[in-house]
Design an enzyme around this catalytic site. Structure first.
Site, PDB file in Angstrom:
ATOM      1  N   ASP A   1      -8.692   2.923  -3.770  1.00 42.51           N
ATOM      2  CA  ASP A   1      -8.125   3.445  -2.527  1.00 42.51           C
ATOM      3  C   ASP A   1      -8.091   4.966  -2.476  1.00 42.51           C
ATOM      4  O   ASP A   1      -7.734   5.632  -3.444  1.00 42.51           O
ATOM      5  CB  ASP A   1      -6.703   2.936  -2.318  1.00 42.51           C
ATOM      6  CG  ASP A   1      -6.131   3.453  -1.008  1.00 42.51           C
ATOM      7  OD1 ASP A   1      -6.830   3.353   0.004  1.00 42.51           O
ATOM      8  OD2 ASP A   1      -5.015   3.993  -1.020  1.00 42.51           O
TER       9      ASP A   1
ATOM     10  N   ASP B   1       0.742   2.460   3.730  1.00 43.71           N
ATOM     11  CA  ASP B   1      -0.123   3.572   3.310  1.00 43.71           C
ATOM     12  C   ASP B   1       0.719   4.855   3.193  1.00 43.71           C
ATOM     13  O   ASP B   1       0.296   5.942   3.587  1.00 43.71           O
ATOM     14  CB  ASP B   1      -1.311   3.788   4.242  1.00 43.71           C
ATOM     15  CG  ASP B   1      -2.395   4.658   3.592  1.00 43.71           C
ATOM     16  OD1 ASP B   1      -2.239   5.021   2.410  1.00 43.71           O
ATOM     17  OD2 ASP B   1      -3.380   4.983   4.283  1.00 43.71           O
TER      18      ASP B   1
ATOM     19  N   HIS C   1       0.841  -1.199   0.000  1.00 48.28           N
ATOM     20  CA  HIS C   1       0.000   0.000   0.000  1.00 48.28           C
ATOM     21  C   HIS C   1       0.877   1.250   0.000  1.00 48.28           C
ATOM     22  O   HIS C   1       1.315   1.726   1.039  1.00 48.28           O
ATOM     23  CB  HIS C   1      -0.905   0.003   1.242  1.00 48.28           C
ATOM     24  CG  HIS C   1      -2.026   0.994   1.131  1.00 48.28           C
ATOM     25  ND1 HIS C   1      -3.281   0.719   1.611  1.00 48.28           N
ATOM     26  CD2 HIS C   1      -2.091   2.241   0.613  1.00 48.28           C
ATOM     27  CE1 HIS C   1      -4.075   1.754   1.386  1.00 48.28           C
ATOM     28  NE2 HIS C   1      -3.366   2.697   0.790  1.00 48.28           N
TER      29      HIS C   1
ATOM     30  N   HIS D   1       2.757  14.158   1.161  1.00 45.33           N
ATOM     31  CA  HIS D   1       2.164  15.462   0.854  1.00 45.33           C
ATOM     32  C   HIS D   1       3.246  16.516   1.056  1.00 45.33           C
ATOM     33  O   HIS D   1       4.023  16.431   2.011  1.00 45.33           O
ATOM     34  CB  HIS D   1       0.980  15.763   1.768  1.00 45.33           C
ATOM     35  CG  HIS D   1      -0.190  14.849   1.542  1.00 45.33           C
ATOM     36  ND1 HIS D   1      -0.949  14.895   0.393  1.00 45.33           N
ATOM     37  CD2 HIS D   1      -0.714  13.865   2.308  1.00 45.33           C
ATOM     38  CE1 HIS D   1      -1.911  13.969   0.477  1.00 45.33           C
ATOM     39  NE2 HIS D   1      -1.780  13.335   1.610  1.00 45.33           N
TER      40      HIS D   1
ATOM     41  N   HIS E   1       1.542   5.114  -1.996  1.00 48.50           N
ATOM     42  CA  HIS E   1       1.115   6.158  -2.938  1.00 48.50           C
ATOM     43  C   HIS E   1       2.359   6.793  -3.553  1.00 48.50           C
ATOM     44  O   HIS E   1       3.047   7.559  -2.892  1.00 48.50           O
ATOM     45  CB  HIS E   1       0.254   7.207  -2.231  1.00 48.50           C
ATOM     46  CG  HIS E   1      -1.037   6.646  -1.727  1.00 48.50           C
ATOM     47  ND1 HIS E   1      -2.154   6.554  -2.518  1.00 48.50           N
ATOM     48  CD2 HIS E   1      -1.371   6.112  -0.531  1.00 48.50           C
ATOM     49  CE1 HIS E   1      -3.139   6.001  -1.817  1.00 48.50           C
ATOM     50  NE2 HIS E   1      -2.692   5.720  -0.603  1.00 48.50           N
TER      51      HIS E   1
END
Lengths: 417, 309
Positions: free
Chosen positions: A149, A302, A57, A306, A59
């Protein structure tokens, strides 16, 4: 390709931990044995040697949000964290809802060559939850895990059709479980902390009602189903009951849900804002116990980068998510010290779920040299990151345990110095 | 005192000390020239990122009463509309010479971030539904002036506690000062988890009226979604609104409070709002006095410091 020997470590073999040296040649394990030597030797004294970690998981933000992260920086961060494979989430721009986008992500990963990059595919076109994405194209492009997701597939009819479609092929539907009507406007766990701070909360039930519904559809369709980032005791109980009744269900937990509870959010530091939110100490205990006994199969990061300017705002205005690739192993070692369990939950099982045959393999002669050498006693304090973003709740916090070397296809991709 | 971010930063002794200081400033406010030179040369920045009239004007009145300069803005029409971040706005005001930051923001914790980024003494003038400490000091001060003490005083806070920073601050201030507090609201307007709150809870105002010294009414905050969780505002007014009949059932000495702005006809009928036992205007006056006390305490330590380069 250069030959090397990993010397002095404890190898997690199929028979259990053994003091062995590992000769790596041509990208594979060429020999396991005592007192090996070679032209290059990696000192694994005091370390465990096991399969490279696999993140289910992650990003990676490419394409479309490269100011947060790109595949290059994500792969660098992954290698530094002991990973040899990552599953890139499809909530990119454009999203991974067509085969061409999935191929692009995987090929970019091949070019970078630091870890194996697999792409998860969107379940619905545009991740809008309305109609199925191009599941066949995605499958042909090698996609084996499908998820919207970041958002939940709320339409039960759409989800049922996706499950029916994928069940016959053995694909996995992975769900970000969040009933948007229950989580709307929420920023942290609905409980005593949210009540005291006057910030709208997200109840556990936002997760549990989705998982509960989904399990009924799994029973109906027989599709493999994976619960992403489990956060509550109630979800653990649902997964456990489903497993007992023979449903093909797996689950993951994040390092931050293992490490923290809602009290960590009291200062409203945006580096503690994520979905699902950190819940109570009781939930955290349930997650740790479930990971220990295997009800929760996997620790998955996860990893959600950012940019600094996006997080340097009041809590309620900040986007959700924290990074985790570089700290997950250390944090997990703080929860489970048994090396066999660590490798099982962070390499063996995630590779199996993601359908990555050359990953998560117990070291044996002939198997691909995707390995990590873990120093369980190494003390370090994360300050800067290889990730493009620094939104980590462990910034400045001393951690114990770290990857000393990571090897991908026999090549050293990370060396702790 | 370095900042005033939450009423939790103040113990009973501190609250009493600020209230007695406010008492002196109240006397100043009633002089022909209502001003003292206490903060001459100090600049107070009022950063209001939410529409506000009374709180902003109250702070500005308080600052001027101490001879401080005031730089103020409301978010509408400021650079915030051009996308400037809270951090840059705060640092800009500091660079222009602001010494004390007064921050009103829609997000909980924003004033604390401003305090961290600027290093300036910062007053929370209301952050989300979290805290509004100077309102709680004003309410406490107004009650002290009325009753002399809060020990044993029975207070019901009625209405949208869930979305109310005033209620969160008042509960802490009133109970610290020895009062007992009951929260009265339909369940959707209460915080979901009251573990650790030193309060009683009821959804029946009529059962309590005879035993109350203070009814503290809150506005139903339609802009924070308060009305959408209710069946209707009319039903709310019928069950929880304070009218002359309910006021008549309360003891003769009992008083009514409201942080303003009031919705006449919803939580309070006009005859109660204008009643001599309604302390709304006393609260407003007390608000200026306690804000003078707070700014004085924060500013006094800055006197003689070199201005920011």
């Amino acid at each position: 390709m250069a030959e090397l020997v990993i010397r002095g470590g404890t190898v997690l073999t199929a028979r259990g931990p053994e003091r062995l040296d590992v000769r790596v040649a041509e990208g594979r394990i060429a020999e396991l044995g005592p007192a090996l030597s070679g032209p290059r030797e990696l000192d694994a004294g005091g370390c465990w040697v096991g399969p490279g970690l696999v993140d289910l998981h992650c990003h990676t933000r490419e394409p479309g949000q490269e100011w947060k992260e790109d595949l290059q920086t994500a792969c660098l961060a992954a290698a530094a964290g002991g990973y040899t494979a990552i599953l890139a989430m499809p909530n990119t721009d454009p999203p991974v809802d067509r085969g061409v986008v999935a191929r692009q992500v995987v090929q970019r990963g091949e070019q970078i060559g630091l870890v194996e990059v697999a792409a998860a595919g969107a379940l619905t076109a545009g991740r809008l939850g309305e109609r199925l994405s191009h599941l066949d194209e995605l499958w042909e492009a090698g996609v084996r895990v499908f998820t919207d997701d970041g958002d939940t597939v709320t339409d039960s009819g759409v989800l049922r059709r996706a499950m029916e479609y994928l069940a016959v092929r053995g694909g996995v539907v992975a769900q970000h479980a969040e009933d948007p009507a229950l989580s709307a406007g929420g920023h942290l766990h609905e409980g005593s902390v949210s009540s005291r701070l006057g910030v709208a909360g997200i109840p556990r039930e936002a997760e549990e009602v989705v998982v509960g519904r989904d399990l009924h559809l799994v029973r109906l369709t027989g599709c493999r189903y994976h619960v992403q980032h489990v956060s509550s005791r109630g979800t653990v109980e649902l997964v456990e009951a489903a497993r007992h009744s023979g449903l093909p269900v797996t689950a993951e937990v994040t390092p931050h849900h293992l490490a923290f509870d809602e009290t960590a959010v009291e200062d409203l530091n945006p580096d503690f804002k994520m979905y699902p939110p950190l819940r109570t100490a009781e939930d955290r205990t349930a997650l740790r116990e479930a990971l220990d006994r295997g009800t929760i199969d996997v620790v998955a990061t996860d990893h959600a980068p950012h940019a600094r300017q996006e997080k340097e705002v009041p809590f309620e205005e900040a986007p959700r998510g924290v990074i985790g690739l570089e700290t997950a192993l250390s944090v997990t070692l703080g929860v489970i010290r048994d090396p066999k369990l660590v490798f099982d939950r962070m390499a063996v099982r995630p590779a199996r779920i993601a359908g990555m045959p050359s990953q998560g393999r117990v070291p044996e002669v002939g198997s691909p040299a995707n390995l990590v050498v873990v120093d369980p006693d190494r003390r370090w304090t994360p300050a800067t990151f290889r990730s493009k973003s620094g939104n980590s709740p462990w910034k400045g916090v001393e951690l114990v345990g770290r990857a000393r070397f990571t090897l991908y296809r026999g090549r050293v991709t990370w060396e702790d110095s | 005192m370095r900042n005033l971010l939450s009423i939790r930063d103040l113990d009973r002794v501190r609250i009493e000390e600020l209230c007695s200081l406010a008492d002196e400033f109240l006397a100043v406010m009633r002089r022909p020239i209502p001003q003292v030179p206490a903060l001459r040369g100090i600049t107070v920045a009022t950063m209001f990122f939410e529409p506000s009239t009374r709180t902003r004007l109250s702070f500005e009145r308080a600052a001027r009463g101490l001879s401080a300069d005031v730089m103020g803005f409301q978010a509408a029409g400021s650079s915030v509309a051009k996308g400037e971040s809270l951090k840059d706005t705060a640092l800009t005001l500091r660079a222009m010479g602001a010494n004390i930051m007064v921050v009103r923001h829609g997000s909980a914790g924003a004033p604390k971030r401003v305090a961290e980024w600027t290093g300036c003494p910062t007053v929370n003038a209301g952050d989300g539904a979290n805290q509004h400490p100077t309102q709680a000091l004003a309410d406490t001060f107004a009650l002290l002036r009325r009753f002399g003490r809060l020990d044993g005083i029975r207070i019901a806070i009625v209405g949208d506690v869930r979305h109310s920073r005033v209620a969160r601050s008042d509960v802490e201030a009133f109970t610290r000062m020895g009062a007992s507090v009951t929260l009265v609201a339909p369940p959707p307007l209460l915080p979901p988890d009251l573990t650790g709150w030193p309060v009683a809870v009821s959804d029946q105002l009529d059962d309590l009226l005879e035993e109350l010294d203070v009814v503290y009414l809150l506005r139903v905050q339609t802009e924070r979604g308060g009305a959408t969780v209710l069946p209707s505002v009319e039903e709310y007014a019928r069950r929880f609104g304070l009218d002359a009949h309910r006021l008549g059932r309360m003891p003769d000495h009992a008083v009514v409070m409201h942080p303003g702005p009031m919705n006449r006809g919803v939580e309070i009928t006009p005859d109660v709002a204008d009643h001599p036992r309604c302390l709304v205007l006393d609260q407003v006056e007390a608000g200026v006095a306690v804000r003078m006390a707070v700014l004085f305490r924060l500013g006094a330590g800055l006197k003689g410091e070199a201005p920011h380069g």
